[in-house]
Write a protein that holds these residues in place. Structure first.
Motif, PDB file in Angstrom:
ATOM      1  N   ARG A 186      48.297  25.974  33.177  1.00 56.94           N
ATOM      2  CA  ARG A 186      47.529  24.796  33.546  1.00 56.94           C
ATOM      3  C   ARG A 186      46.035  25.129  33.480  1.00 56.94           C
ATOM      4  O   ARG A 186      45.602  26.200  33.885  1.00 56.94           O
ATOM      5  N   THR A 187      45.251  24.243  32.947  1.00 57.43           N
ATOM      6  CA  THR A 187      43.815  24.497  32.847  1.00 57.43           C
ATOM      7  C   THR A 187      43.064  23.382  33.550  1.00 57.43           C
ATOM      8  O   THR A 187      43.665  22.530  34.193  1.00 57.43           O
ATOM      9  N   ALA A 228      37.672  31.481  28.819  1.00 57.93           N
ATOM     10  CA  ALA A 228      37.412  31.685  30.245  1.00 57.93           C
ATOM     11  C   ALA A 228      38.725  31.830  31.015  1.00 57.93           C
ATOM     12  O   ALA A 228      38.828  32.624  31.943  1.00 57.93           O
ATOM     13  N   ASP A 229      39.732  31.053  30.601  1.00 55.98           N
ATOM     14  CA  ASP A 229      41.024  31.162  31.281  1.00 55.98           C
ATOM     15  C   ASP A 229      41.662  32.522  31.024  1.00 55.98           C
ATOM     16  O   ASP A 229      42.228  33.139  31.928  1.00 55.98           O
ATOM     17  N   THR A 263      39.872  35.051  33.096  1.00 56.41           N
ATOM     18  CA  THR A 263      40.260  34.890  34.498  1.00 56.41           C
ATOM     19  C   THR A 263      41.586  35.574  34.777  1.00 56.41           C
ATOM     20  O   THR A 263      41.719  36.352  35.723  1.00 56.41           O
ATOM     21  N   TRP A 264      42.566  35.299  33.906  1.00 59.51           N
ATOM     22  CA  TRP A 264      43.886  35.878  34.161  1.00 59.51           C
ATOM     23  C   TRP A 264      43.908  37.376  33.952  1.00 59.51           C
ATOM     24  O   TRP A 264      44.594  38.105  34.681  1.00 59.51           O
ATOM     25  N   TYR A 305      41.447  39.355  34.575  1.00 55.98           N
ATOM     26  CA  TYR A 305      40.819  39.888  35.783  1.00 55.98           C
ATOM     27  C   TYR A 305      41.805  39.889  36.951  1.00 55.98           C
ATOM     28  O   TYR A 305      41.930  40.871  37.678  1.00 55.98           O
ATOM     29  N   LEU A 306      42.511  38.770  37.108  1.00 57.10           N
ATOM     30  CA  LEU A 306      43.420  38.654  38.249  1.00 57.10           C
ATOM     31  C   LEU A 306      44.581  39.639  38.154  1.00 57.10           C
ATOM     32  O   LEU A 306      44.986  40.242  39.151  1.00 57.10           O
ATOM     33  N   ALA A 330      43.274  43.039  38.880  1.00 55.53           N
ATOM     34  CA  ALA A 330      43.009  43.156  40.311  1.00 55.53           C
ATOM     35  C   ALA A 330      44.309  43.354  41.095  1.00 55.53           C
ATOM     36  O   ALA A 330      44.367  44.147  42.024  1.00 55.53           O
ATOM     37  N   LEU A 331      45.347  42.618  40.677  1.00 53.96           N
ATOM     38  CA  LEU A 331      46.639  42.743  41.354  1.00 53.96           C
ATOM     39  C   LEU A 331      47.109  44.192  41.300  1.00 53.96           C
ATOM     40  O   LEU A 331      47.543  44.762  42.307  1.00 53.96           O
ATOM     41  N   LEU A 335      45.256  46.869  40.753  1.00 53.77           N
ATOM     42  CA  LEU A 335      44.314  47.767  41.416  1.00 53.77           C
ATOM     43  C   LEU A 335      44.401  47.663  42.942  1.00 53.77           C
ATOM     44  O   LEU A 335      44.217  48.637  43.653  1.00 53.77           O
ATOM     45  N   MET A 336      44.671  46.461  43.442  1.00 52.89           N
ATOM     46  CA  MET A 336      44.690  46.269  44.892  1.00 52.89           C
ATOM     47  C   MET A 336      46.037  46.679  45.495  1.00 52.89           C
ATOM     48  O   MET A 336      46.084  47.298  46.544  1.00 52.89           O
ATOM     49  N   PHE A 337      47.133  46.284  44.843  1.00 48.03           N
ATOM     50  CA  PHE A 337      48.452  46.600  45.395  1.00 48.03           C
ATOM     51  C   PHE A 337      49.013  47.912  44.851  1.00 48.03           C
ATOM     52  O   PHE A 337      49.783  48.576  45.529  1.00 48.03           O
TER      53      PHE A 337
END
Lengths: 348, 330
Positions: free
Chosen positions: A8-9, A18-19, A22-23, A25-26, A29-30, A32-34
């Motif tokens: 979905r945009t 950009a989408d 974004t994904w 990066y997310l 991050a997922l 790297l963080m968990f």
């Protein structure tokens, strides 16, 4: 189930650069963080020997064993990697020097001689729990856990009680010196306890609270943050409610705990969450006040284990996981309240 | 508390509070209904006086007296000796030339740490907040992802990374698998410094992201709609609308993270212990070690050093209060 929500945009109907960024990066991050927490959790289920292994395996693995007819003990399984029996999976009966005597589990009558360099152990996913059991048997984990729970619970109860009483006085009464007291309390936000370590230690030692959980609890129960947070909230409670109760001959104490406290529940909840977080994670002050290991909190115990010259990672990993578990569970349950509470009050 | 009030047996809470009913009523009869406020304030004020106001006053006494005695009566007055020994330096840019070289090493490290860590922290929290502010699915979940490490204890955070970064850890195994050289991360000074910055950002970024996200969401949607109608490019919207409206929140984030960075201690102490050598030794660790961990305990020097740190924090907090006020006024 439709997976269309993934693409979905913003209503423009196409998945643009950009989408994608974004994904990317997310997802990064997922990981790297968990990832680090997950890795420690997985590692904590490995045996001491498996922890020494380098490069490490992703999942905790243990040598696979099998019961073979005619043998009392389970035999370890190996895959033969070279020689005439290459590719076979055999069970080892015994090792003689460089040779290993093996048997085919499917056909126990057949025995083989295999060079020990020509075989690798077969392994399967297995959770080793000894890193956890050893904590209770040899490392007094129960005691440290209890010390941490005691400090966290008692300090939080006192913090909420004292701060709400002060906030009640500062928001619901008009008396000479009210503004001065409020300003004094809030002004101490400017001088964090870290800059007064030496004199606070003097006070604590003179009251005789060194090496006592109370030496950790008392100095920080009157938090300016808590008083401020609760006072601001209580100001929004209409005074008419209080006056009505007074008409019915309610004492001031009753007004406080029967009317104001229940109505302040959302602000109290935020303070409880903060206080639990502060106390459970507190490190520097307990490090200064608690010097005997039987008084250690979980954080201090973890620190003292890792400080040993030969860090013994096996129990340390188990202890790390058990220490982060309560906070993780609380977070999973209360995630929404915690994040909105912190975003709104701007404190941590 | 909402949950606690509901789940805790209410008779227990009632009984506990009811216990104070009679004594408080007796006090109320003595003081009158207005002055009872002081009774409500009393517990807080006692704690504050003992553990905040009194120590603030005593810090100066420690800073101007010497010896390793904790009792004030046994400490000889030394005037400003503690300060002058801390400040005695031929060249402030070279810690080796100072009388208390470790202190200056710590000051240098802290200064460097504060600049680099705060800069990167703000950059990454802003980037993350902007991404989370987009209309993405599972936004609440991802907000939680970034916030989770904030709740972990500093000791746990340090141990998690120590396990990953150790000589035969998973990071080196991964690098070796890719055919790249391995590094003894926490033993080489520059890398150790890199990792204390990285780990402290990893641990605290979620908090600042949350504040910035709240700031972004406070920007009214019609401003964006108007810009879209005018056909403004994304970059233009960001630089002309988002950033200017976000400045007050940014100031709060910068100052808050500055205050925290000046007092950084927990994760770093456990991760590197200030090492190798004193490559990652920060100011608060110096104060802790001088006053408590090392013998003789130099309480005077520790107090003097913490007063210098307090001065920096005071300035930063005053800036924060101004910023918070301007944010409140919008």
């Amino acid at each position: 189930m439709s997976l269309s929500f993934l693409t979905r945009t913003r209503g423009r109907g196409r998945f643009d650069l950009a989408d994608w960024l974004t994904w990317a990066y997310l997802v990064l991050a997922l990981l790297l963080m968990f990832g680090p927490v997950l890795w420690v959790a997985l590692s904590s289920f490995k045996t001491e020997a498996a922890l020494q292994e380098y490069p490490p395996t992703f999942l905790p693995l243990a040598p696979q064993t099998v019961m073979v007819e005619g043998y009392d003990e389970p035999l370890q399984l190996f895959r033969v990697t070279a020689g005439e029996h290459e590719g076979k999976v055999l069970a080892q009966i015994r090792r003689i020097g460089l040779m290993s005597q093996m048997v085919d589990p499917a056909d126990p009558a057949q025995k083989f001689q295999v060079n020990i360099n020509d075989r690798v152990p077969e392994r399967e996913f297995a959770l080793a729990t000894e890193n956890y059991s050893v904590l209770f048997d040899r490392f007094n984990f129960g005691l440290y856990f209890w010390n941490s729970v005691f400090i966290t619970v008692v300090a939080t109860i006192i913090t909420v009680l004292f701060n709400s009483m002060a906030a009640f006085a500062l928001s619901k009464y008009k008396f000479r010196g009210r503004t001065l007291v409020f300003v004094l309390i809030v002004a101490t936000l400017m001088i964090p306890p870290t800059v007064n370590l030496v004199p606070i230690y003097l006070v604590v030692s003179q009251i005789g609270l060194v090496n006592s959980p109370w030496g950790v609890i008392w100095p920080a129960v009157a938090t300016p943050t808590g008083v401020f947070l609760l006072r601001q909230y209580m100001l929004t409670i209409p005074d008419d409610l209080l006056d009505a109760a007074r008409m019915d001959h309610a004492s001031e104490w009753k007004v406080y705990w029967r009317i104001v406290l229940p109505l302040s529940a959302p602000a109290l909840a935020v303070l409880v969450i903060f206080s639990v977080m502060w106390r459970w994670n507190e490190f520097l002050w307990p490090l200064i006040v608690l010097n005997r290991s039987e008084q250690f909190t979980l954080q201090l115990a973890l620190n003292s284990f890792q400080g040993d010259l030969q860090t013994s990672w096996a129990p340390l990993l188990g202890m790390t996981v058990l220490t982060l578990l309560p906070i993780t569970i609380v977070f999973a349950v209360l995630q929404k309240y915690i994040t909105t509470g912190i975003a709104q009050s701007g404190v941590k | 508390m909402l949950a606690t009030v509901k789940t805790a047996p209410s008779w227990l809470v009632s009984a506990a509070f009811g216990l104070f009913e009679r004594p408080m009523l007796a006090l109320q009869k003595m003081t009158g209904a207005q002055r009872i406020a002081w009774v409500f304030l009393l517990p807080n004020l006692v704690i504050f006086s003992l553990f905040t106001f009194l120590p603030i006053a005593l810090n100066g006494v420690y800073a101007t007296t010497g010896s390793d005695r904790i009792l004030l009566g046994e400490r000889p007055f030394v005037g400003l000796d503690n300060f002058s020994s801390l400040l005695a330096c031929q060249n402030y840019l070279q810690p080796n030339s100072c009388e208390r070289d470790i202190f200056w090493r710590a000051v240098h490290n802290t200064g460097y740490f504060v600049v680099v860590q705060v800069g990167l922290m703000v950059l990454f929290s802003l980037l993350t907040a902007l991404i989370l502010n987009r209309n993405i699915p599972l936004r609440g979940f991802f907000r939680g992802v970034f916030f989770y490490p904030v709740l972990l204890s500093p000791v746990v955070v340090a141990l998690i990374w120590k396990w990953i970064l150790q000589r035969f850890g998973v990071l080196n195994a991964g690098l070796e698998g890719l055919g790249m050289p391995t590094v003894n991360w926490l033993v080489e000074a520059d890398w150790a410094f890199f990792w204390i910055v990285f780990v402290s950002i990893w641990a605290h970024m979620g908090f600042y992201t949350l504040i910035l996200l709240a700031g972004l969401q406070a920007i009214p949607a019609d401003v964006y709609e108007a810009a879209e109608m005018d056909g403004a490019s994304r970059w233009r919207v960001f630089s002309r609308i988002t950033m200017p409206l976000l400045v007050p929140t940014m100031v709060v984030v910068v100052v808050l993270s500055l205050i925290r960075a000046v007092q950084a201690f927990d994760e770093i102490f456990v991760l590197t212990g200030g090492g190798p050598g004193s490559a990652t030794l920060l100011l608060l660790q110096y104060i802790y070690e001088t006053g408590f961990a090392f013998r003789p305990q130099l309480f005077g020097v520790a107090a003097a050093a913490s007063m210098l740190m307090a001065a920096v924090l005071l300035v930063l907090t005053l800036i924060q209060l101004r910023a918070a006020r301007s944010r409140a006024e919008g």
